[in-house]
Design a protein around this motif. Structure first.
Motif, PDB file in Angstrom:
ATOM      1  N   PHE A 257       0.815  -1.209   0.000  1.00 46.20           N
ATOM      2  CA  PHE A 257       0.000   0.000   0.000  1.00 46.20           C
ATOM      3  C   PHE A 257       0.852   1.264   0.000  1.00 46.20           C
ATOM      4  O   PHE A 257       0.537   2.243  -0.681  1.00 46.20           O
ATOM      5  CB  PHE A 257      -0.955  -0.014   1.204  1.00 46.20           C
ATOM      6  CG  PHE A 257      -2.005  -1.086   1.091  1.00 46.20           C
ATOM      7  CD1 PHE A 257      -3.068  -0.952   0.206  1.00 46.20           C
ATOM      8  CD2 PHE A 257      -1.914  -2.244   1.850  1.00 46.20           C
ATOM      9  CE1 PHE A 257      -4.035  -1.946   0.088  1.00 46.20           C
ATOM     10  CE2 PHE A 257      -2.868  -3.241   1.734  1.00 46.20           C
ATOM     11  CZ  PHE A 257      -3.935  -3.104   0.855  1.00 46.20           C
ATOM     12  N   SER A 258       1.951   1.247   0.737  1.00 40.19           N
ATOM     13  CA  SER A 258       2.824   2.419   0.746  1.00 40.19           C
ATOM     14  C   SER A 258       3.500   2.602  -0.617  1.00 40.19           C
ATOM     15  O   SER A 258       3.675   3.731  -1.088  1.00 40.19           O
ATOM     16  CB  SER A 258       3.873   2.289   1.850  1.00 40.19           C
ATOM     17  OG  SER A 258       4.684   1.143   1.645  1.00 40.19           O
ATOM     18  N   GLU A 259       3.866   1.469  -1.273  1.00 43.95           N
ATOM     19  CA  GLU A 259       4.490   1.551  -2.588  1.00 43.95           C
ATOM     20  C   GLU A 259       3.483   2.075  -3.623  1.00 43.95           C
ATOM     21  O   GLU A 259       3.833   2.912  -4.468  1.00 43.95           O
ATOM     22  CB  GLU A 259       5.007   0.183  -3.017  1.00 43.95           C
ATOM     23  CG  GLU A 259       5.712   0.154  -4.361  1.00 43.95           C
ATOM     24  CD  GLU A 259       7.039   0.884  -4.352  1.00 43.95           C
ATOM     25  OE1 GLU A 259       7.605   1.106  -5.439  1.00 43.95           O
ATOM     26  OE2 GLU A 259       7.528   1.246  -3.259  1.00 43.95           O
ATOM     27  N   THR A 260       2.256   1.603  -3.552  1.00 37.61           N
ATOM     28  CA  THR A 260       1.211   2.070  -4.470  1.00 37.61           C
ATOM     29  C   THR A 260       0.977   3.565  -4.300  1.00 37.61           C
ATOM     30  O   THR A 260       0.878   4.315  -5.287  1.00 37.61           O
ATOM     31  CB  THR A 260      -0.100   1.302  -4.229  1.00 37.61           C
ATOM     32  OG1 THR A 260       0.128  -0.102  -4.410  1.00 37.61           O
ATOM     33  CG2 THR A 260      -1.192   1.769  -5.183  1.00 37.61           C
ATOM     34  N   LYS A 261       0.900   4.019  -3.054  1.00 41.53           N
ATOM     35  CA  LYS A 261       0.691   5.441  -2.777  1.00 41.53           C
ATOM     36  C   LYS A 261       1.859   6.265  -3.296  1.00 41.53           C
ATOM     37  O   LYS A 261       1.668   7.331  -3.895  1.00 41.53           O
ATOM     38  CB  LYS A 261       0.522   5.650  -1.272  1.00 41.53           C
ATOM     39  CG  LYS A 261       0.246   7.099  -0.892  1.00 41.53           C
ATOM     40  CD  LYS A 261       0.061   7.243   0.616  1.00 41.53           C
ATOM     41  CE  LYS A 261      -0.191   8.698   0.997  1.00 41.53           C
ATOM     42  NZ  LYS A 261      -0.329   8.857   2.469  1.00 41.53           N
ATOM     43  N   ARG A 262       3.083   5.780  -3.076  1.00 38.11           N
ATOM     44  CA  ARG A 262       4.274   6.515  -3.511  1.00 38.11           C
ATOM     45  C   ARG A 262       4.290   6.660  -5.037  1.00 38.11           C
ATOM     46  O   ARG A 262       4.560   7.745  -5.580  1.00 38.11           O
ATOM     47  CB  ARG A 262       5.530   5.786  -3.050  1.00 38.11           C
ATOM     48  CG  ARG A 262       6.832   6.537  -3.357  1.00 38.11           C
ATOM     49  CD  ARG A 262       8.043   5.668  -3.126  1.00 38.11           C
ATOM     50  NE  ARG A 262       8.100   4.563  -4.082  1.00 38.11           N
ATOM     51  CZ  ARG A 262       8.521   4.699  -5.341  1.00 38.11           C
ATOM     52  NH1 ARG A 262       8.920   5.898  -5.796  1.00 38.11           N
ATOM     53  NH2 ARG A 262       8.548   3.672  -6.148  1.00 38.11           N
ATOM     54  N   ILE A 263       4.017   5.564  -5.753  1.00 37.19           N
ATOM     55  CA  ILE A 263       4.015   5.596  -7.220  1.00 37.19           C
ATOM     56  C   ILE A 263       2.966   6.572  -7.725  1.00 37.19           C
ATOM     57  O   ILE A 263       3.218   7.397  -8.612  1.00 37.19           O
ATOM     58  CB  ILE A 263       3.752   4.188  -7.794  1.00 37.19           C
ATOM     59  CG1 ILE A 263       4.903   3.238  -7.442  1.00 37.19           C
ATOM     60  CG2 ILE A 263       3.561   4.253  -9.314  1.00 37.19           C
ATOM     61  CD1 ILE A 263       4.628   1.785  -7.769  1.00 37.19           C
ATOM     62  N   TRP A 264       1.768   6.511  -7.146  1.00 42.29           N
ATOM     63  CA  TRP A 264       0.662   7.353  -7.609  1.00 42.29           C
ATOM     64  C   TRP A 264       0.959   8.830  -7.381  1.00 42.29           C
ATOM     65  O   TRP A 264       0.740   9.659  -8.273  1.00 42.29           O
ATOM     66  CB  TRP A 264      -0.617   6.950  -6.882  1.00 42.29           C
ATOM     67  CG  TRP A 264      -1.832   7.660  -7.407  1.00 42.29           C
ATOM     68  CD1 TRP A 264      -2.453   8.756  -6.882  1.00 42.29           C
ATOM     69  CD2 TRP A 264      -2.560   7.323  -8.590  1.00 42.29           C
ATOM     70  NE1 TRP A 264      -3.532   9.117  -7.655  1.00 42.29           N
ATOM     71  CE2 TRP A 264      -3.627   8.270  -8.712  1.00 42.29           C
ATOM     72  CE3 TRP A 264      -2.423   6.328  -9.552  1.00 42.29           C
ATOM     73  CZ2 TRP A 264      -4.530   8.216  -9.760  1.00 42.29           C
ATOM     74  CZ3 TRP A 264      -3.331   6.291 -10.602  1.00 42.29           C
ATOM     75  CH2 TRP A 264      -4.363   7.219 -10.693  1.00 42.29           C
TER      76      TRP A 264
END
Length: 306
Positions: A257-264
């Motif tokens: 979830f943190s990786e998804t948020k960072r990419i977005w």
């Protein structure tokens, strides 16, 4: 095999038929599914024979509305299963593949009061055997808000109803190459509306049978809708672009979830562009995690979410 699906919006004049013939000669499909022909069976038979297709199934229009046609060349063996004013369902047998699969040409209702009946028809068709299944056509609906540009936003409940019927039927969108939309209305920017209404959907069985399939959105001329061309064995002198696949085990990772948020948050462009960036970077992130965990002896094939 190549299959062309097109909402032609009337085949009632010679100029339109000539343009259709030109498109067919340009792309060489073996199977053609046409919607909104607005012709009776005799009229549509004359049109498809003039296009070089001797074999076909034609469904009458209802007054000035509707009309379907599915035609094919002799190299493909097709057997009719059922038809209505919304669909033509057949068995397809190709000598090269050596297996039988189902093809359903589908035309979703453009009227909101008839849409539930159209979705229930698709559910009924799902419960008719366990063959590899491909459904293509104009569904007159979008799956997500970003598949529409201009005009009023689509109601969430309508998109959810479409997503639900695909889930009920175990159908997955096959993706596309080319323009992102298939329907357009309005020549001026302030009134222009674009939507992705046409698509190919398939079960996992069908996709496994044709792993190199590719759908292209082709330019349109006499209709306000793009034809879509599906090639079951696409080859272009280069590797076929692999389709994005979300892996269920990703959500088990603490950093997902943190990786998804960072990419977005670090992506730029419009919604469609940001989603493309997200897909590519999540695949790379997943590959790194998988490689790391496989070195520890973790078996992803047996991993399950409970």
């Amino acid at each position: 095999m190549k299959l062309l699906s097109w909402n032609v919006r009337v085949l009632g004049n010679p100029q339109t038929v000539r343009r259709l013939r030109h498109s067919l000669k340009q792309h060489h499909p073996q199977v053609v599914f046409l919607m909104e022909t607005k012709l009776n069976k005799n009229g549509m038979e004359k049109v498809r024979r003039s296009c070089g297709f001797q074999f076909g199934i034609d469904v009458d229009s209802i007054g000035s509305k509707g009309g379907l046609s599915q035609s094919w060349l002799g190299k493909v063996n097709i057997t009719l299963r059922s038809f209505s004013n919304r669909h033509i369902d057949v068995f397809v047998e190709e000598g090269e593949v050596g297996k039988i699969w189902r093809l359903t040409g589908f035309y979703g209702s453009p009227y909101s009061q008839d849409r539930n009946a159209a979705w229930n028809l698709l559910r009924q068709l799902r419960n008719q055997g366990d063959y590899p299944w491909l459904v293509c056509g104009d569904f007159n609906e979008i799956l997500y808000g970003f598949e529409k540009k201009g005009g009023l936003p689509r109601e969430e409940r309508r998109m959810e109803a479409f997503r639900q019927v695909l889930d009920d039927c175990n159908l997955v969108d096959l993706g596309y190459s080319g323009w992102w939309f298939t329907w357009e209305r309005g020549n001026f920017l302030e009134i222009n509306v674009q939507e992705r209404l046409d698509r190919g959907l398939a079960t996992e069985q069908w996709s496994a049978l044709f792993p190199n399939n590719l759908i292209r959105h082709l330019p349109h001329s006499f209709s306000d809708q793009c034809p879509i061309l599906l090639d079951t064995a696409y080859k272009n002198g280069e590797a076929v672009k692999r389709k994005f696949k979300f892996e269920a085990w990703w959500v088990l990772e603490e950093t997902f979830f943190s990786e998804t948020k960072r990419i977005w948050e670090n992506s730029t462009g419009d919604l469609v562009n940001k989603l493309e960036i997200l897909k590519k970077k999540l695949e790379k992130w997943g590959a790194r995690i998988q490689s790391k965990n496989e070195n520890r002896g973790f078996d992803f094939k047996t991993a399950r979410i409970t």
